[in-house]
Enzyme design. Structure first.
Site, PDB file in Angstrom:
ATOM      1  N   ASP A  79       9.429  44.961  39.318  1.00 12.41           N
ATOM      2  CA  ASP A  79       8.485  43.898  39.668  1.00 12.41           C
ATOM      3  C   ASP A  79       8.898  42.618  38.957  1.00 12.41           C
ATOM      4  O   ASP A  79       9.524  42.660  37.885  1.00 12.41           O
ATOM      5  CB  ASP A  79       7.052  44.271  39.274  1.00 12.41           C
ATOM      6  CG  ASP A  79       6.019  43.514  40.095  1.00 12.41           C
ATOM      7  OD1 ASP A  79       5.377  44.134  40.959  1.00 12.41           O
ATOM      8  OD2 ASP A  79       5.877  42.288  39.899  1.00 12.41           O
ATOM      9  N   ASP A  95      14.100  40.654  40.362  1.00 11.47           N
ATOM     10  CA  ASP A  95      13.890  40.175  41.722  1.00 11.47           C
ATOM     11  C   ASP A  95      14.535  41.162  42.694  1.00 11.47           C
ATOM     12  O   ASP A  95      15.722  41.476  42.584  1.00 11.47           O
ATOM     13  CB  ASP A  95      14.535  38.795  41.860  1.00 11.47           C
ATOM     14  CG  ASP A  95      14.206  38.113  43.179  1.00 11.47           C
ATOM     15  OD1 ASP A  95      13.798  38.810  44.125  1.00 11.47           O
ATOM     16  OD2 ASP A  95      14.365  36.884  43.256  1.00 11.47           O
ATOM     17  N   LYS A 160       4.689  48.746  52.840  1.00  9.81           N
ATOM     18  CA  LYS A 160       3.528  48.131  53.498  1.00  9.81           C
ATOM     19  C   LYS A 160       3.998  47.193  54.601  1.00  9.81           C
ATOM     20  O   LYS A 160       5.015  46.510  54.480  1.00  9.81           O
ATOM     21  CB  LYS A 160       2.691  47.361  52.480  1.00  9.81           C
ATOM     22  CG  LYS A 160       1.446  46.695  53.071  1.00  9.81           C
ATOM     23  CD  LYS A 160       0.644  45.953  52.016  1.00  9.81           C
ATOM     24  CE  LYS A 160      -0.014  46.918  51.048  1.00  9.81           C
ATOM     25  NZ  LYS A 160      -0.916  46.215  50.097  1.00  9.81           N
TER      26      LYS A 160
END
Length: 292
Positions: A79, A95, A160
């Site tokens: 993260d 990243d 997601k």
């Protein structure tokens, strides 16, 4: 996790507090696994956009059931922001659009590749669905790009997605890399939310494909819904996962869970490591001001 009345009415928020999960999103991954058995045989996993860490918690608990030697289980959480530590989880603050991050992940796996990559990342939504869907699709493709660097052949990728007019194009592009791709909506995901999750199984990149971080696959222009025609037109499989007897995430339940005689607020298992109100609290203490 705050103490607003809306949060208290959310059954999955309250269950997360009761069971020690960092966020209600833990139940989404658990319900996806109930439907697709994505943790079967997995020993090395990557959690992209991991903060606050609820999916890493699920991975830690479930993957240790796959072996008698817990040292064989390796979980890497990635993260941009710092995240409170978790036992058995290696954190990389980096990243996901950088090759250096992919190399760090492989280094943690001692040159091996991951069996499973998951990503629950999402942008700050604006409420404008076209914009939110587009930005989310770019985030998903960034996650896919790094996944092609770190995922083994036959591996699984879960991420997601925001359902919208470009979902058919995204689905077609994911099918280039995975034999089976399904869009699924866990029962713990609110019906009012446009989120869903792509479950991509059996990783098989095109012959001669070289992983790259340079070119996202999605075209940078909007197009009409179902723009693919003829043999290229596809219908995205959609599956609602989670037992029908499970709690409905859009229903308000009594504050008293089963077996409770009275409601009692419980502090989070782990407090925020750097909350935005920390500086204000320190100032009020130094000025001898009692907060209301």
């Amino acid at each position: 996790m705050g103490k607003t009345s809306k949060d208290k009415r959310d059954i999955y928020y309250r269950l997360a507090k009761e069971e020690g999960w960092r966020a209600r999103s833990a139940f989404k991954l658990l319900q996806i696994n109930d439907e697709y058995d994505i943790f079967n045989g997995v020993l090395r996993a990557v959690d992209l956009c991991a903060a606050p860490g609820s999916w890493s918690q699920v991975l830690t608990k479930k993957l240790r059931q796959n072996t008698k030697n817990e040292d064989e289980v390796k979980i890497v959480a990635v993260d941009l922001q710092a995240m409170a530590s978790l036992p058995g989880v290696k954190q990389i603050q980096g990243d996901i659009t950088k090759v250096s991050t992919a190399n760090e992940i492989i280094k943690e796996f001692e040159g091996l590749k991951a069996d499973l990559v998951v990503c629950d990342g999402a942008p700050d939504v604006t409420g404008l669905h076209d914009i939110d869907e587009y930005v989310q699709s770019q985030l998903l493709l960034a996650a896919l790009n790094i996944t092609t660097h770190v995922l083994k052949l036959g591996g699984v990728f879960v991420a997601k997605i925001f359902r919208g007019k470009d979902v058919t194009l995204l689905y077609s592009q994911l099918k280039l890399f995975f034999a089976n791709v399904t869009v699924s909506k866990p029962r713990s995901s609110r019906n009012s939310s446009i989120e869903a999750f792509v479950i991509c199984q059996d990783y098989k990149p095109p012959e001669g494909y070289e992983p790259t971080m340079v070119n996202p696959l999605l075209d940078h222009k909007y197009c009409d819904f179902n723009q693919l025609t003829g043999p290229n037109r596809v219908i995205v499989p959609f599956n609602a996962c989670g037992d029908l007897s499970a709690y409905d995430s859009d229903t308000s339940y009594s504050l008293l869970l089963e077996g409770q005689s009275s409601y009692e607020y419980k502090e989070p298992i782990q407090n925020p490591i750097d909350p935005p109100y920390k500086e204000i609290l320190e100032k009020t203490k130094s000025m001898n001001i009692k907060p209301h």
